[in-house]
Design a protein around this motif. Structure first.
Motif, PDB file in Angstrom:
ATOM      1  N   GLU A 188       0.824  -1.190   0.000  1.00  0.00           N
ATOM      2  CA  GLU A 188       0.000   0.000   0.000  1.00  0.00           C
ATOM      3  C   GLU A 188       0.868   1.253   0.000  1.00  0.00           C
ATOM      4  O   GLU A 188       2.085   1.163   0.122  1.00  0.00           O
ATOM      5  CB  GLU A 188      -0.904  -0.007   1.227  1.00  0.00           C
ATOM      6  N   ARG A 222      -7.068  -5.732  -3.457  1.00  0.00           N
ATOM      7  CA  ARG A 222      -7.054  -5.270  -2.065  1.00  0.00           C
ATOM      8  C   ARG A 222      -6.203  -4.017  -1.911  1.00  0.00           C
ATOM      9  O   ARG A 222      -6.578  -3.066  -1.237  1.00  0.00           O
ATOM     10  CB  ARG A 222      -6.478  -6.366  -1.139  1.00  0.00           C
ATOM     11  N   ILE A 223      -5.019  -4.055  -2.559  1.00  0.00           N
ATOM     12  CA  ILE A 223      -4.111  -2.904  -2.461  1.00  0.00           C
ATOM     13  C   ILE A 223      -4.794  -1.655  -3.023  1.00  0.00           C
ATOM     14  O   ILE A 223      -4.712  -0.576  -2.430  1.00  0.00           O
ATOM     15  CB  ILE A 223      -2.805  -3.188  -3.242  1.00  0.00           C
ATOM     16  N   ILE A 226      -7.226  -0.451  -0.451  1.00  0.00           N
ATOM     17  CA  ILE A 226      -6.541   0.172   0.686  1.00  0.00           C
ATOM     18  C   ILE A 226      -6.020   1.554   0.300  1.00  0.00           C
ATOM     19  O   ILE A 226      -6.162   2.526   1.043  1.00  0.00           O
ATOM     20  CB  ILE A 226      -5.391  -0.734   1.172  1.00  0.00           C
TER      21      ILE A 226
ATOM     22  N   LYS B  81       5.545  -3.552   4.529  1.00  0.00           N
ATOM     23  CA  LYS B  81       5.369  -4.609   3.540  1.00  0.00           C
ATOM     24  C   LYS B  81       6.680  -5.081   2.917  1.00  0.00           C
ATOM     25  O   LYS B  81       6.744  -5.424   1.741  1.00  0.00           O
ATOM     26  CB  LYS B  81       4.442  -4.141   2.400  1.00  0.00           C
ATOM     27  N   GLY B 102      -2.402  -6.234   3.019  1.00  0.00           N
ATOM     28  CA  GLY B 102      -2.340  -4.897   3.603  1.00  0.00           C
ATOM     29  C   GLY B 102      -1.397  -4.915   4.794  1.00  0.00           C
ATOM     30  O   GLY B 102      -0.833  -5.945   5.145  1.00  0.00           O
ATOM     31  N   GLU B 103      -1.261  -3.747   5.413  1.00  0.00           N
ATOM     32  CA  GLU B 103      -0.407  -3.678   6.586  1.00  0.00           C
ATOM     33  C   GLU B 103      -1.091  -4.451   7.709  1.00  0.00           C
ATOM     34  O   GLU B 103      -2.280  -4.294   7.945  1.00  0.00           O
ATOM     35  CB  GLU B 103      -0.274  -2.214   6.977  1.00  0.00           C
TER      36      GLU B 103
END
Lengths: 609, 578
Positions: A188, A222-223, A226, B81, B102-103
């Motif tokens: 992200e 998903r990224i 986000i 990441k 995600g984080e």
């Protein structure tokens, strides 16, 4: 109706009325429409796939793509047939401008290179071989996507160890029409990325966020989600477009439409065509329409009273009175003592002094930090990076200053515009003040620092010189006690004093280096301040002159329209009936055309920009 | 799905996990050339006495003392990441830490050794709460017992993994994240800014410095911000002032090596070149001497490869090449496109566990002899770069744990002494003496430098001999002089031969001494080489003294010949050369 035709008809109408001043204004608008260059900067951190994105967009390997070496030189890709490529070189010593100086002013020197070798000059791998300093590379290739005047600029990424490239990118931002901010799908958005994006958007608000490398990452949807969230929380609602440059290449090689859809490029191309180029065109169209509207307003202001006087001669005195009053108002606007003139003059004066203070203050902080850094360390060990660091600090301080200047000027322009009708203010030419392009071009390069390094022989000499006195002094003293001049005591004293002299010499050299370094820094900052203040004042003065000329012209046109009307209205009284009817018909026809044009103009204006 | 944790041990797996190479027990052979850990203990005891009246400083000293008795703390740090949790799982040998696109690591998680799995929550206000261990699809999931991440200092997980017996591993939140307080927490742990209290390190003050002794730092590219963090860490964890510039407590990892250049089959070769280039970079070198490539996802997947996954891979490999290539064109296509042989869900699972690169690699390996689950898993693991990294962690950290801890403690004490006048005027002098006499620290730096290829002018054999002599493979005299080992790289295979006689050691030490003296005295050699010679000369002298003592008393050398602790004794063996 096409814009060109629209402008042509307005020009014809104004020419019929013998209004050369209005014709000239329309010609300017026409030229603006004919030159459609739209510059799109591809920015982001390094190794995110910016160069690959540009290559995939134009389906040609014009930018350097490598696993490890990052792009160091910007590449401008624009339309051109037959294809050509050239390197634009710096004429002066390195260290001053980067991309900025290059993109803005007419470059000083360029060298054609074969198109297929262009990429070789633009990455970290190229630097050792190219002795000349390349400001930017330029490729002109025949591609449909570039046809509408689109120029795509691949920039060196930010965040590398070599800080110089990033400064160049930052200073080129204000000259861009739109940004493509690139981040890859492996993770992200990070805090530094978002910080960069926020700053960049202040200079160039039209941007999109491109998520690259979607082919390699399963979780890219998903990224993207986000990242949308992060952007939304930061108050930046940019479109987010996921793409894969590799899939686009593959799709084109295999002629696979499905794969091409999957690459995400159709959406990106649509964004470039419609949202960026289209937007820029709509914006230009709006200003052209605005010019047309203001011209027709002027023409009608002359014709309308004449027509009503012709139709009903008894109302002539009333009409004349209104006209004279309007003319007096227009005249008042032209006077030097007009209120808008005072607002502009005072505002500019305040702005210049505020800005001067701002620049001095910022540079003073930079100098203070630089001196602290020099005191904390030995200049000899850090000098190589120091120049770059200093320039970067100065650059970022100045960018802030210039941005602030632009914001203040806009505010001032608004204040002045309030004295005029809305359409006159809208057509105000936009000034680019925040562009730091080429500001530091004339600043002499940073002076080199004498490191006061000494050779071994000199060190010895220093030591010997110190020991000489010791040997002699103690030799003579002990000589009185009956010993030889050279005896263990005198030699011991010599060694001690020699060592002391050497250590002192070393400390002196360090102190001298520090003092020299500080002097160099002060001179550099002083040079920069001198140059920057001059550029800044010149630009503000230019803005002031532009604004004054613009509004004076508006006032002139208004006044001339009124004067013309008075003349023609007075002529009405002397005219015969036949003549009068002919004139009425003529005026009605002209007014109808003007109305039609004004309506077209309003339609153009009404379109969402 | 949530399942309660099994009572003990790792979850059952079809494929074997590779045990972490064990370092020889430290008690076996401990000839300490100058005994810095012991000297540090003595010094800290003296400091505790000196600062008895100053509660703040006494607290700092106490914290430093406590650290010496704990296991070595190794933090896995890096940008958001970068693959920290994946590497942690790979090092533990099973999927324990949660990983996500995600984080997801927002709280520092400390993994310490213990017989049965359990977890505790340390709150910022000092409270400690037990946590229920729950595993979702094998991964640990914590619900923080109603506390928000900013209130939590750290989570401590007790886990029976072999590697934890040697060091505490700490999974940190990513640096440069948009969750700023999490990033700040990681920064505080690794390199606290002056004046900030690092709450994660327990009762720590700025004076105690970094909350960890060593770093495994994950890099993807040469980011300026990463190097700044490493530079801060080096400054705060190195007791010697300035000039040395050879950090021994940082291993750089070029993470996500499988994604280099778009994840093609040559990714690992390219990433190896990149790692070498990074380590050679004059801007990276001063803060991180070694950079190793690691394909973390492949390593983690290979260690825990399941039978079903192997079956899927085999069916995938059996497909016609054309059809397979079409599937592997993009990640999205691979997990969604319909195909009769391998269901999309199966492929999705594979992609999550091995990544596209891992699958491509398996496709190449399967037809070439690696058609057994064990053999495929081993080969994938070998290529992932994990064994090399584990070896480096054991070589550099596990063996030198005591020294690294002493080094951090000395750095902390140094900051305390520099902060203000010391009540005991003798303490600064003793501190200086200890740092100067720390020959074992010097050896450690030399080993790090040699491992990174940083000493020019030595042929490979000499480098190996120098590393051995400096104690890279063990610090007992016979190992240093190469008298016990058949294979010098692998101490685990050391044959149970009888220890060599003291006389033999004396002779070998004399030989080595002559060699390294020549190197040290060579006027044409570059400075680093001469320094290497000087350090090793001193080592040889110490060995000679030990051997002479042993011969005199006629004792076998395998018995520890420890120089008594204390700074005066510490500097004794080399009095003649310095």
């Amino acid at each position: 109706m096409k814009i060109e035709e629209f402008v042509d008809r307005t020009v014809a109408l104004a020419a019929d009325a013998h209004r050369t001043d209005l014709v000239e204004r329309l010609e300017r608008a026409r030229r603006r429409w004919a030159d459609p260059a739209v510059r799109v900067l591809v920015v982001g951190e390094f190794k995110q796939g910016k160069s690959a994105l540009v290559n995939a967009l134009v389906t040609a390997p014009v930018c350097a793509v490598d696993v490890e070496a990052a792009t160091t030189v910007p590449t401008v890709v624009k339309y051109g047939a037959p294809p050509t490529a050239r390197l634009v070189l710096a004429d002066h010593t390195p260290g001053d401008v980067g991309l900025a100086g290059a993109l803005g002013d007419e470059p000083t020197r360029s060298r054609p290179v074969p198109l297929d070798q262009l990429a070789g000059f633009a990455s970290e791998r190229a630097h050792p071989d190219t002795v000349e300093r390349v400001l930017y590379a330029e490729a002109a290739i025949p591609r449909a996507i570039l046809d509408g005047g689109l120029e795509i600029v691949d920039t060196p990424g930010v965040g590398t160890l070599t800080s110089g490239y990033a400064g160049a990118t930052a200073s080129a931002l204000p000259a861009a029409d739109a940004l493509l901010f690139v981040s890859d799908a492996s993770r992200e958005l990070t805090a530094p990325e978002l910080a960069f994006l926020t700053t960049a958007l202040r200079s160039c608000p039209n941007a999109a966020c491109i998520i690259t490398k979607t082919d390699a990452h399963v979780e890219w949807p998903r990224i993207v989600e986000i990242d949308r969230g992060h952007l939304h929380r930061a108050g930046l609602d940019l479109p987010v477009i996921p793409v894969s440059s590799r899939l686009r290449d593959l799709a084109i090689r295999h002629q696979d439409a499905e794969l091409h859809d999957e690459s995400g490029f159709p959406e990106l191309v649509r964004h470039l065509r419609e949202d960026i180029v289209g937007q820029a065109r709509r914006l230009t169209a709006r200003t052209v329409a605005n010019d047309v509207l203001s011209v027709t307003d002027n023409l009608r202001a002359g014709w309308q009273p004449e027509l009503s006087a012709l139709e009903d001669p008894r109302r002539l005195p009333d009409v004349l009175r209104t006209l004279e009053q309007a003319q007096a108002e227009a005249q008042a606007l032209r006077e030097r003592s007009a209120r808008w003139q005072i607002a502009l003059g005072d505002g500019m004066g305040d702005l210049v002094s505020d800005l001067e203070h701002d620049v001095r203050e910022r540079l003073r902080i930079v100098t203070r930090d630089a001196e602290a850094a020099i005191d904390a360390d030995d200049p000899a060990t850090m000098w190589d990076e120091f120049g770059g660091w200093l320039d970067e600090r100065v650059n970022s301080a100045l960018s802030e200053s210039f941005l602030w200047a632009e914001e203040s000027t806009r505010w001032l322009a608004q204040q002045v515009a309030e004295h005029f009708s809305a359409s006159a203010a809208d057509a105000m030419p936009v000034a680019q003040i925040s562009d730091t392009t080429g500001v530091l071009e004339r600043v002499p390069a940073m002076a080199t620092l004498d490191m006061h390094t000494v050779r071994l022989s000199q060190k010895l000499l220093v030591g010997m010189r110190g020991s000489y006195g010791g040997v002699l002094m103690f030799g003579l003293l002990t000589g009185m006690a009956g010993m030889a001049l050279i005896n263990p005591i005198s030699i011991g004293a010599g060694v001690l004093l020699g060592g002391k002299a050497y250590v002192e010499d070393r400390q002196n050299r360090l102190a001298r280096r520090r003092a020299d370094a500080k002097n160099v820094v002060r001179r550099r900052v002083d040079d920069i301040q001198f140059q920057v203040l001059k550029v800044m004042k010149d630009r503000l003065r230019l803005v002031q002159r532009t604004m004054r000329d613009h509004y004076t012209e508006v006032a002139d046109q208004l006044q001339r329209s009124m004067a013309d009307s008075i003349v023609s209205a007075k002529a009405v009284a002397k005219q015969g009936a036949a003549e009068r009817d002919q004139r009425i018909a003529e005026l009605k026809r002209s007014l109808a055309t003007a109305d039609q044009l004004a309506q077209g103009g309003r339609r153009l204006m009404g379109q969402p920009a | 799905m949530t399942t309660p944790i099994p009572p003990s041990g790792p979850v059952t797996q079809t494929a074997p996990t590779r045990p972490v190479t064990q370092a020889p027990p430290t008690t076996q052979a401990t000839l300490r050339i100058s005994g810095t850990p012991e000297a540090t203990r003595a010094l800290l005891a003296a400091a505790a006495r000196a600062y008895a009246t100053d509660p703040a400083a006494a607290g700092t000293v106490h914290a430093l003392q406590g650290r010496l008795d704990e296991p070595l703390r190794v933090a896995i740090a890096g940008r958001l990441k970068a693959g920290k949790s994946t590497l942690l799982n790979a090092l533990l040998g099973e999927e324990v830490a949660a990983t996500d696109a995600g984080e997801c690591t927002l709280v520092s998680t400390w993994y310490v050794h213990g017989p049965t799995p359990s977890a505790r929550l340390f709150l910022l206000d000092g409270g400690i709460q037990p946590l229920v261990l729950r595993r979702v699809e094998g991964r640990l999931s914590f619900d923080l017992a109603g506390h928000a991440p900013p209130e939590v200092a750290r989570i401590e997980v007790t886990w029976p993994a072999p590697v934890l017996a040697q060091m505490t591993l700490i999974d940190t939140p990513g640096l440069g994240s948009l969750t700023t307080e999490a990033s700040q927490r990681a920064q505080d742990l690794v390199a606290p800014a002056a004046g900030r209290v690092a709450p994660t390190a327990g009762p720590a003050t700025p004076a105690t410095g970094p909350g960890v002794d060593a770093l495994i730092f994950l890099l993807r590219h040469r980011h300026a911000a990463d190097l700044e963090v490493l530079e801060d860490f080096r400054r705060q964890s190195d007791p010697s002032t300035g000039a040395e510039n050879q950090p021994t407590n940082v291993i750089g990892v070029l993470s996500r090596a499988d994604e280099v250049g778009g994840g093609g089959l040559d990714a690992l070769i390219k990433s190896q070149d990149m790692a070498t280039a990074y380590a050679r970079d004059p801007r990276v070198r001063p803060v991180c001497q070694r950079v190793l490539p690691l394909a973390g996802l492949v390593a983690q997947g290979a260690q825990t490869l399941r039978q079903t996954e192997f079956e899927s891979l085999r069916r995938l490999a059996a497909m016609p090449r054309e059809r397979r290539e079409l599937l592997l064109v993009s990640a999205r296509r691979f997990i969604t496109a319909p195909d009769p042989d391998v269901a999309p869900e199966e492929r999705r699972a594979l992609a999550d566990r091995l990544g596209l690169f891992g699958i491509r690699l398996a496709m190449v390996l399967l037809p070439y002899g690696h058609d057994e689950p064990m053999s495929l898993a081993d080969e994938l693991l070998r290529r992932s770069g994990l064994p090399a990294l584990q070896q480096a962690v054991v070589d550099t950290y596990a063996r030198a744990a005591d020294l690294l801890k002493a080094s951090t403690a000395l750095a902390g004490l140094g900051r305390l002494l520099a902060a203000g006048p010391c009540p005991d005027p003798d303490l600064p002098r003793r501190f200086e003496a200890t740092v100067l006499a720390a020959h074992d620290l010097r050896e450690l730096r030399l080993v790090a430098r040699l491992s990174a290829g940083g000493v020019p002018g030595l042929d490979p054999e000499e480098v190996a001999a120098a590393r051995r002599l400096a104690g890279a493979y063990g610090t007992d005299p016979a190992t240093r002089l190469g008298l016990t080992e058949d294979r010098e790289d692998d101490p685990a295979t050391r044959p149970g031969r009888a220890a060599p006689a003291a006389e033999e050691i004396r002779r070998a030490a004399l030989e080595a001494l002559a060699h390294w003296r020549r190197v040290a005295a060579d006027p044409l050699a570059v400075r680093t080489l001469r320094e290497c010679g000087e350090t090793l000369t001193r080592t040889c002298e110490a060995l000679l003294i030990g051997a002479t003592v042993a011969t005199g008393e006629d004792r076998p050398t395998a018995t520890p010949t420890t120089v008594p602790p204390g700074d005066d004794a510490a500097s004794a063996p080399s009095a003649g050369t310095s």
